[in-house]
Structures are given as structure tokens and as C-alpha cells.
Scaffold this motif. Structure first.
Motif, short mmCIF file in Angstrom:
data_model
loop_
_atom_site.label_atom_id
_atom_site.label_comp_id
_atom_site.label_asym_id
_atom_site.label_seq_id
_atom_site.Cartn_x
_atom_site.Cartn_y
_atom_site.Cartn_z
N VAL A 70 0.85 -1.21 0.00
CA VAL A 70 0.00 0.00 0.00
C VAL A 70 0.89 1.26 0.00
CG1 VAL A 70 -1.61 1.34 1.40
CG2 VAL A 70 -2.05 -1.09 0.98
N LEU A 163 -5.37 1.66 -10.49
CA LEU A 163 -5.05 1.64 -9.05
C LEU A 163 -5.43 2.96 -8.39
CD1 LEU A 163 -1.54 -0.04 -8.54
CD2 LEU A 163 -3.81 -1.02 -8.20
N LEU A 168 -6.62 3.05 -1.53
CA LEU A 168 -5.76 1.94 -1.12
C LEU A 168 -5.71 1.77 0.40
CD1 LEU A 168 -2.87 2.35 -3.71
CD2 LEU A 168 -4.48 0.45 -3.57
N MET A 182 -6.86 -7.26 -3.34
CA MET A 182 -6.64 -6.36 -4.49
C MET A 182 -7.52 -6.77 -5.68
SD MET A 182 -4.64 -3.85 -3.94
CE MET A 182 -4.28 -3.29 -5.59
#
Ligand SMILES: Nc1nc2c(ncn2[C@@H]2O[C@H](COP(=O)(O)OP(=O)(O)OP(=O)(O)O)[C@@H](O)[C@H]2O)c(=O)[nH]1
Ligand SMILES: [Mg+2]
Length: 242
Positions: A70, A163, A168, A182
Motif C-alpha cells: 500500500v 489503481l 488503497l 486487491m
């Protein structure tokens, strides 16, 4: 700076990391090593190699691969990389497979290195670990209704823009459950995900970080997510989205 980066989490990988970094030299990618203050001096070994394509960050005391990734993904997104790969430091993932994943990543948002599919291979792994890995993926597939054949592997390439859509900090898994979480998060965004066969080789140097706690974490989190999904179908789909 290259346009792509590979993130490599390390904990006590002083014996393995130099060889891997040397192999990555000709790949035209940057490397970010995220070390949890390894007692064996992994970070110092990396720094002393003085490779201009490698950066190492010390992420403080040992927290597991989840928090390491992360942190590293946040840094890689902020730096403006296009593709962000992840890879183990212990020699289990081949650089040739990473290159193949990058080729595939031209057409897909996420490319997953997959052991349990035709042309996928595993060498020198204890049968108990093979069973655990296959069971882990099977169980997560059922609980989370995901169609993928290897949910716990660490060799992947992500599109940075995808992403970036995720919060996150909501990814809370510490051990290899991070890899499952994920894909769970990205699958709910309906990004394109491709599975590519890889050859996984058991580490030759150093010690595995696998523990009963890591297995228990994965089992409990996946079971909990499974119950949540059953009770209210896809209720937490927006959980990871910014
Ligand atoms: N930064 C960081 N890296 C870690 C931590 N635990 C494991 N890693 C790294 O994550 C990668 C995968 O860990 P491994 O110990 O190989 O775990 P594994 O591949 O699930 O187990 P084995 O197959 O037994 O090797 C390696 O590069 C490790 O050094 C951690 O707590 N912090
Ligand atoms: Mg390993």
C-alpha cells in the motif's frame, strides 16, 4: 525515470535481492524495494549496490506485505508511473515471466501471473504448500464469486490509472490475503483482468515468511467477505472506490 516500475517488498532477503536486481537491469523499468527494517540488513545491501534504477524505502517495523505494498503503490502512483508491477524478492518469480506480463499489460488493466492454469508450472514446492495455495484460491473463488484461477500469487502488473481509482488505505490485509483483496477490489470496478501462466520456483535462499497467522488472516477475511456478499449481494462494491 522509466515509465514502469516494479515493487518488491522485502523482509530478510539480503541473500536473494542482489541477484534479482541484477537480472532486472536490462528490463527498462525502475525498481522500488520496500523493506520493513530487515534485521539482516536487506535495505543496506540494496543501497550499497548503488544501482541507479533502484530505490529502497524503509517502511519501519515489520507489518506484512499488505502495508508494504500500500505504501509503495501510493509512492508509485504519485511518481506518475504508467504500469506498476509487483514481485517477490526470493527468486520465486522469473524476470522472463515479469516481462511477459508487461507485454500483456498493453491490452489489459491487470495482468495476473497464474500458476494453476495450462502452461503454469511450480517447481520444488512442498506438496502441502501446493495444496494450501490451491485450496486458498478455490475457497476465495467460491466465497467471493471470482472467476480467477490463482488469487494468492504476487507477480502482477497493474495499470496505475486503475489503481488510482482505489482508496488503497481501505485495503487492510497484512499477509498474502492482500493479493486476494486487491483482485476483489479491482474486479468490483470491472477493469479488464488477464491471467497469464507463470513458472513459480520455491526460494533457494532465505526463510519463508509464511505463518499460521497469515493463513488464518486469509481464511477469516475471505469467510467474512463471503458472508457479507451472501447477506447483501455486492453490498460492499463501492467500499474501495475513492
Ligand atoms: N516489506 C515486507 N516484505 C515482506 C514481509 N513479509 C514477506 N515479505 C516479502 O514478500 C515476498 C513474499 O514473501 P515470502 O516469504 O516469499 O512468502 P511466500 O512467497 O508467501 O512464502 P514462501 O513461498 O514460503 O517463500 C518476499 O519478497 C518477502 O521478503 C513483510 O512483513 N514486510
Ligand atoms: Mg516466496
Amino acid at each position: 525515470m522509466h515509465k514502469n516500475v516494479v515493487l518488491i517488498p522485502t523482509y530478510n532477503e539480503a541473500e536473494s535481492i542482489g541477484d534479482l536486481l541484477a537480472q532486472l537491469r536490462n528490463c527498462a523499468i525502475d525498481v522500488l524495494v520496500i523493506d520493513d527494517d530487515s534485521p539482516d540488513g536487506t535495505a543496506r545491501v540494496v543501497t550499497n549496490l548503488g544501482l541507479d534504477y533502484v530505490k529502497v524505502i524503509n517502511n519501519g517495523k515489520k507489518k506484512g506485505i499488505g502495508p508494504a505494498y500500500v505504501t509503495a503503490m501510493g509512492i508509485a502512483i504519485a511518481a506518475g508511473y504508467e504500469k506498476i508491477a509487483t514481485m517477490d524478492a526470493d527468486g520465486s518469480h522469473l524476470v522472463s515471466d515479469l516481462e511477459n506480463l508487461f507485454v500483456n499489460s498493453q491490452d489489459f488493466d491487470v495482468v495476473m501471473g497464474t500458476r494453476w492454469m495450462p502452461a503454469g508450472l511450480v517447481s520444488n514446492w512442498d506438496p502441502k504448500r501446493i495444496y494450501l495455495s490451491k485450496f486458498g484460491t478455490w475457497y476465495a473463488r467460491i466465497c467471493l464469486a471470482l472467476p480467477y484461477r490463482d488469487l494468492t500469487g504476487g507477480l502482477r502488473v497493474y495499470d496505475a490509472k486503475k489503481l488510482e481509482m482505489l482508496n488503497l488505505l481501505r485495503i487492510r490485509s497484512n499477509g498474502y490475503c492482500f493479493q486476494i483483496e486487491m483482485i476483489k477490489a479491482l474486479h468490483s470496478l470491472e477493469v479488464s483482468i488477464k491471467e497469464v501462466p507463470i513458472h513459480f520456483i520455491e526460494r533457494r535462499e532465505g526463510v519463508s515468511k509464511m505463518s499460521q497467522n497469515i493463513v488464518a488472516e486469509a481464511f477469516l477475511r475471505v469467510t467474512l467477505w463471503g458472508f457479507k456478499r451472501m447477506l447483501r449481494f455486492n453490498a460492499d462494491n463501492a467500499h474501495y472506490v475513492k
